[in-house]
Design a protein around this motif. Structure first.
Motif, mmCIF file in Angstrom:
data_model
loop_
_atom_site.group_PDB
_atom_site.id
_atom_site.type_symbol
_atom_site.label_atom_id
_atom_site.label_comp_id
_atom_site.label_asym_id
_atom_site.label_seq_id
_atom_site.Cartn_x
_atom_site.Cartn_y
_atom_site.Cartn_z
ATOM 1 N N LEU A 45 -13.243 -15.310 21.452
ATOM 2 C CA LEU A 45 -13.215 -14.621 22.736
ATOM 3 C C LEU A 45 -12.226 -15.277 23.702
ATOM 4 O O LEU A 45 -11.557 -14.593 24.480
ATOM 5 N N HIS A 46 -12.109 -16.590 23.642
ATOM 6 C CA HIS A 46 -11.144 -17.306 24.472
ATOM 7 C C HIS A 46 -9.719 -16.877 24.118
ATOM 8 O O HIS A 46 -8.889 -16.647 25.004
ATOM 9 N N ARG A 47 -9.433 -16.745 22.835
ATOM 10 C CA ARG A 47 -8.102 -16.300 22.401
ATOM 11 C C ARG A 47 -7.803 -14.895 22.888
ATOM 12 O O ARG A 47 -6.693 -14.599 23.334
ATOM 13 N N VAL A 48 -8.786 -14.006 22.808
ATOM 14 C CA VAL A 48 -8.597 -12.629 23.281
ATOM 15 C C VAL A 48 -8.301 -12.638 24.779
ATOM 16 O O VAL A 48 -7.408 -11.935 25.257
ATOM 17 N N LYS A 49 -9.041 -13.447 25.522
ATOM 18 C CA LYS A 49 -8.822 -13.544 26.963
ATOM 19 C C LYS A 49 -7.423 -14.067 27.276
ATOM 20 O O LYS A 49 -6.754 -13.560 28.183
ATOM 21 N N MET A 50 -6.969 -15.066 26.534
ATOM 22 C CA MET A 50 -5.640 -15.621 26.760
ATOM 23 C C MET A 50 -4.554 -14.582 26.483
ATOM 24 O O MET A 50 -3.590 -14.463 27.239
ATOM 25 N N VAL A 51 -4.696 -13.805 25.426
ATOM 26 C CA VAL A 51 -3.712 -12.758 25.102
ATOM 27 C C VAL A 51 -3.675 -11.727 26.219
ATOM 28 O O VAL A 51 -2.598 -11.296 26.648
ATOM 29 N N LYS A 52 -4.840 -11.356 26.727
ATOM 30 C CA LYS A 52 -4.892 -10.384 27.819
ATOM 31 C C LYS A 52 -4.180 -10.947 29.049
ATOM 32 O O LYS A 52 -3.392 -10.242 29.690
ATOM 33 N N GLU A 53 -4.450 -12.190 29.398
ATOM 34 C CA GLU A 53 -3.823 -12.805 30.568
ATOM 35 C C GLU A 53 -2.309 -12.893 30.400
ATOM 36 O O GLU A 53 -1.551 -12.664 31.346
ATOM 37 N N ILE A 54 -1.843 -13.209 29.217
ATOM 38 C CA ILE A 54 -0.393 -13.263 28.963
ATOM 39 C C ILE A 54 0.211 -11.877 29.101
ATOM 40 O O ILE A 54 1.272 -11.712 29.717
#
Length: 61
Positions: A45-54
């Motif tokens: 979930l952290h990775r998904v959040k980071m991709v969204k923020e990028i």
């Protein structure tokens, strides 16, 4: 078509399963009977959040 083992399809206590390491695209089973650990789910979930923020940063710049 279901890609998880028959034994976990009727369980109500498991939602996210560990992927089978030996899975191939033609295999009828892609997931093991083991649930994902909390740590693995949090990492995903952290990775998904980071991709969204990028993506948001790229689209708004």
């Amino acid at each position: 078509m279901f890609f998880c083992p028959e034994s976990v399809r009727t369980r109500n206590d498991v939602f996210y399963l560990q992927p089978e390491r030996s899975c191939v695209p033609d295999s009828p089973v892609w997931y093991s009977t083991q649930p994902l650990s909390r740590a693995a789910l949090a990492k995903m979930l952290h990775r998904v959040k980071m991709v969204k923020e990028i993506n948001i940063a790229l689209l708004t710049s």
